[in-house]
Design a protein around this motif. Structure first.
Motif, PDB file in Angstrom:
ATOM      1  N   LYS A   9      -4.570  -1.062 -22.191  1.00 30.44           N
ATOM      2  CA  LYS A   9      -3.489  -0.130 -21.814  1.00 30.44           C
ATOM      3  C   LYS A   9      -3.943   0.847 -20.729  1.00 30.44           C
ATOM      4  N   GLN A  10      -5.252   1.053 -20.635  1.00 34.49           N
ATOM      5  CA  GLN A  10      -5.813   1.972 -19.646  1.00 34.49           C
ATOM      6  C   GLN A  10      -6.759   1.207 -18.731  1.00 34.49           C
ATOM      7  N   MET A  11      -6.872   1.663 -17.487  1.00 34.34           N
ATOM      8  CA  MET A  11      -7.838   1.050 -16.579  1.00 34.34           C
ATOM      9  C   MET A  11      -8.667   2.149 -15.931  1.00 34.34           C
ATOM     10  N   SER A  12      -9.881   1.783 -15.499  1.00 36.42           N
ATOM     11  CA  SER A  12     -10.660   2.729 -14.704  1.00 36.42           C
ATOM     12  C   SER A  12     -11.554   1.941 -13.758  1.00 36.42           C
ATOM     13  N   VAL A  13     -11.895   2.576 -12.642  1.00 37.04           N
ATOM     14  CA  VAL A  13     -12.735   1.913 -11.641  1.00 37.04           C
ATOM     15  C   VAL A  13     -13.407   2.994 -10.795  1.00 37.04           C
ATOM     16  N   ASP A  14     -14.656   2.726 -10.397  1.00 37.45           N
ATOM     17  CA  ASP A  14     -15.374   3.677  -9.540  1.00 37.45           C
ATOM     18  C   ASP A  14     -15.031   3.435  -8.083  1.00 37.45           C
ATOM     19  N   LEU A  15     -14.531   4.468  -7.431  1.00 35.82           N
ATOM     20  CA  LEU A  15     -14.200   4.407  -6.003  1.00 35.82           C
ATOM     21  C   LEU A  15     -15.241   5.222  -5.242  1.00 35.82           C
ATOM     22  N   PRO A  16     -15.324   5.030  -3.915  1.00 38.69           N
ATOM     23  CA  PRO A  16     -16.291   5.820  -3.138  1.00 38.69           C
ATOM     24  C   PRO A  16     -16.108   7.331  -3.348  1.00 38.69           C
ATOM     25  N   SER A  17     -14.855   7.760  -3.615  1.00 35.41           N
ATOM     26  CA  SER A  17     -14.623   9.212  -3.754  1.00 35.41           C
ATOM     27  C   SER A  17     -14.525   9.668  -5.208  1.00 35.41           C
ATOM     28  N   GLY A  18     -14.867   8.799  -6.172  1.00 33.68           N
ATOM     29  CA  GLY A  18     -14.853   9.240  -7.572  1.00 33.68           C
ATOM     30  C   GLY A  18     -14.288   8.178  -8.497  1.00 33.68           C
ATOM     31  N   ARG A  19     -14.236   8.516  -9.791  1.00 32.35           N
ATOM     32  CA  ARG A  19     -13.774   7.547 -10.778  1.00 32.35           C
ATOM     33  C   ARG A  19     -12.264   7.651 -10.951  1.00 32.35           C
ATOM     34  N   TRP A  20     -11.593   6.507 -10.786  1.00 24.71           N
ATOM     35  CA  TRP A  20     -10.132   6.472 -10.946  1.00 24.71           C
ATOM     36  C   TRP A  20      -9.808   5.998 -12.357  1.00 24.71           C
ATOM     37  N   GLN A  21      -8.968   6.741 -13.056  1.00 29.15           N
ATOM     38  CA  GLN A  21      -8.492   6.220 -14.343  1.00 29.15           C
ATOM     39  C   GLN A  21      -7.028   6.538 -14.557  1.00 29.15           C
ATOM     40  N   GLN A  22      -6.316   5.580 -15.082  1.00 29.39           N
ATOM     41  CA  GLN A  22      -4.886   5.765 -15.340  1.00 29.39           C
ATOM     42  C   GLN A  22      -4.378   4.657 -16.278  1.00 29.39           C
ATOM     43  N   ALA A  23      -3.123   4.791 -16.663  1.00 24.08           N
ATOM     44  CA  ALA A  23      -2.483   3.770 -17.496  1.00 24.08           C
ATOM     45  C   ALA A  23      -2.288   2.497 -16.667  1.00 24.08           C
ATOM     46  N   GLN A  29     -10.695   1.607   0.102  1.00 22.51           N
ATOM     47  CA  GLN A  29     -11.241   2.818  -0.517  1.00 22.51           C
ATOM     48  C   GLN A  29     -10.560   3.183  -1.835  1.00 22.51           C
ATOM     49  N   GLY A  30      -9.361   2.660  -2.061  1.00 24.09           N
ATOM     50  CA  GLY A  30      -8.634   3.046  -3.274  1.00 24.09           C
ATOM     51  C   GLY A  30      -7.606   1.999  -3.687  1.00 24.09           C
ATOM     52  N   TYR A  31      -6.682   1.724  -2.791  1.00 26.37           N
ATOM     53  CA  TYR A  31      -5.587   0.796  -3.099  1.00 26.37           C
ATOM     54  C   TYR A  31      -6.088  -0.527  -3.676  1.00 26.37           C
ATOM     55  N   LEU A  32      -7.018  -1.186  -2.960  1.00 33.37           N
ATOM     56  CA  LEU A  32      -7.426  -2.525  -3.394  1.00 33.37           C
ATOM     57  C   LEU A  32      -8.248  -2.510  -4.689  1.00 33.37           C
ATOM     58  N   PRO A  33      -9.305  -1.685  -4.794  1.00 34.15           N
ATOM     59  CA  PRO A  33     -10.052  -1.681  -6.060  1.00 34.15           C
ATOM     60  C   PRO A  33      -9.176  -1.332  -7.263  1.00 34.15           C
ATOM     61  N   VAL A  34      -8.217  -0.424  -7.082  1.00 40.49           N
ATOM     62  CA  VAL A  34      -7.352  -0.048  -8.211  1.00 40.49           C
ATOM     63  C   VAL A  34      -6.386  -1.191  -8.530  1.00 40.49           C
ATOM     64  N   LEU A  35      -5.891  -1.861  -7.492  1.00 43.98           N
ATOM     65  CA  LEU A  35      -4.984  -3.001  -7.705  1.00 43.98           C
ATOM     66  C   LEU A  35      -5.684  -4.090  -8.529  1.00 43.98           C
ATOM     67  N   LEU A  36      -6.943  -4.371  -8.178  1.00 37.93           N
ATOM     68  CA  LEU A  36      -7.702  -5.417  -8.883  1.00 37.93           C
ATOM     69  C   LEU A  36      -8.065  -4.977 -10.302  1.00 37.93           C
ATOM     70  N   PHE A  58       0.840  -1.204   0.000  1.00 34.05           N
ATOM     71  CA  PHE A  58       0.000   0.000   0.000  1.00 34.05           C
ATOM     72  C   PHE A  58       0.878   1.258   0.000  1.00 34.05           C
ATOM     73  N   ALA A  59       1.874   1.285   0.879  1.00 37.12           N
ATOM     74  CA  ALA A  59       2.754   2.462   0.956  1.00 37.12           C
ATOM     75  C   ALA A  59       3.550   2.624  -0.335  1.00 37.12           C
ATOM     76  N   ASP A  60       4.164   1.528  -0.789  1.00 32.42           N
ATOM     77  CA  ASP A  60       5.031   1.582  -1.980  1.00 32.42           C
ATOM     78  C   ASP A  60       4.258   1.934  -3.249  1.00 32.42           C
ATOM     79  N   GLU A  61       3.079   1.372  -3.390  1.00 34.46           N
ATOM     80  CA  GLU A  61       2.397   1.459  -4.689  1.00 34.46           C
ATOM     81  C   GLU A  61       1.219   2.433  -4.696  1.00 34.46           C
ATOM     82  N   TRP A  62       0.680   2.766  -3.527  1.00 35.27           N
ATOM     83  CA  TRP A  62      -0.484   3.673  -3.487  1.00 35.27           C
ATOM     84  C   TRP A  62      -0.111   5.029  -2.905  1.00 35.27           C
TER      85      TRP A  62
END
Ligand SMILES: N[C@@H](CCC(=O)N[C@@H](CS)C(=O)NCC(=O)O)C(=O)O
Length: 344
Positions: free
Chosen positions: A286-300, A268-275, A102-106
């Motif tokens: 090449k791109q991923m996105s996921v809805d988190l409690p605080s908004g939609r996360w999208q990144q490469a 809240q963020g680390y795990l849903p984005v990891l999955l 979590f610390a290293d990657e989030w």
């Protein structure tokens, strides 16, 4: 292991700071090669240039360049006995490994965001960090050129890290919650892992050396929210005088409410984005996105993070049945069962 162990690093690199703090705490003698010292000493180059880079003997005894702090910490545990940063209870060791990741990657996303998005932060990091590489006696025009190049290169990498207009507010609210959760925990425990530090303490410390002490926007808000967190970072830097005892580890089956609250934050963020990252990679996207409690996360998509998920799952699978059930109880209590069981 050849002592003192040699590595290349820089003060502005959170993973370098993670490793220097581990080596000091473990009382492992080291040679910290700053700037161009490693290249001047003719040290080998790694496949991917990352900081820190360690120079360690291969199976034939020839020095090779090795990166990645997480497996390096485990390698040093085998080479040097005592003052371990891996909890002796394998269930607590798994929880420690999850928090380390979590610390290293989030949390590093917040570090990169607070450094390369705000004008004051860009000005400070751009001015100071290149000096670590070019050298303290470099002339001003060389430093000015390095400043521009360094800042441009890092700002371009915000997209890779996942800081963008959609994620900015998610990152900032997440960092503020982290400071508050850590403050609450430190009111009764000296470390995440109890009264002695685990790998996760050093991983979080590494990111916070920058977030809480260097980058102006996050440093100001950290101090404002928690003098305890600010001071903790100063204290983690050198734990060579701590005398840890076996009983100082947290009890994995009776984790404190404050550590459970911190673990719950990972959902809240680390795990849903990891999955979501692992799923997108598996589908060749090449791109991923996921809805988190605080908004939609999208990144490469980041292939390395799929490997991190696999390592954590392998560590769970390696536990015996009873230990798996104990780990499972903590994951259930903190909304993290998907870490082990969700299909990717
Ligand atoms: N997973 C690696 C990450 C190391 C890493 O990303 N280091 C950064 C600096 S803190 C880096 O060297 N980035 C590449 C670059 O700056 O070119 C570890 O734990 O050591």
């Amino acid at each position: 292991m050849v002592l003192p162990v040699a590595f290349k690093g820089a003060p502005g690199s959170p993973y370098t700071r993670k490793m220097t703090a581990v080596l000091r705490y473990r009382r492992i003698p080291y040679r910290y090669l700053l700037g161009s010292a490693a290249d001047k000493a003719g040290m080998p180059k790694p496949k991917v240039e990352l900081l820190p880079t360690f120079y360690l003997p291969d199976a034939q005894g020839v020095l090779e360049a090795v990166t990645d702090s997480t497996p390096l910490i485990r390698r040093f545990e085998n080479d040097v006995v005592g003052r371990s940063v891996i909890p002796s209870d394998p269930v607590l060791a798994l929880i420690d490994a999850v928090l380390e990741d979590f610390a290293d990657e989030w949390v590093t996303k917040a570090m990169f965001h607070y450094r390369w998005v705000f004008a004051d932060a860009i000005a400070k990091a751009g001015a100071v960090l290149p000096v670590h590489f070019v050298g303290i006696t470099a002339n001003p025009s060389v430093l000015d050129t390095a400043q521009t190049q360094f800042a441009q290169r890092q700002i371009a990498r915000l997209a890779v890290v996942g800081s963008n207009q959609h994620t900015a507010a998610i990152i900032e609210s997440g960092y503020e919650r982290l400071v508050d959760l850590l403050d609450a925990h430190l009111q009764t425990h000296a470390f995440l892992m109890g009264q002695r530090p685990g790998a996760s303490d050093f991983a979080l410390y590494g990111q916070l050396t920058q977030l809480a002490h260097f980058d102006p926007v996050s440093a100001a808000l950290t101090l404002e929210r928690s003098r305890r967190v600010f001071a903790w970072v100063e204290m983690l830097e050198d734990l060579s005088g701590l005398e840890p005892m076996e009983g100082d580890w947290a009890g994995a089956d009776a984790l404190s409410p404050t550590l459970l609250a911190l673990l719950s934050e990972l959902s809240q963020g680390y795990l849903p984005v990891l999955l979501a990252n692992a799923r997108a990679l598996a589908q060749g996207e090449k791109q991923m996105s996921v809805d988190l409690p605080s908004g939609r996360w999208q990144q490469a998509v980041v292939p390395y993070q799929a490997k991190c998920l696999r390592w954590l799952r392998e560590q769970f699978v390696a536990l015996d049945e009873k230990a798996q059930a104990r780990a499972q109880a903590t994951f259930e209590a903190t909304g993290l069962t998907d870490l082990i069981y969700a299909s990717v």
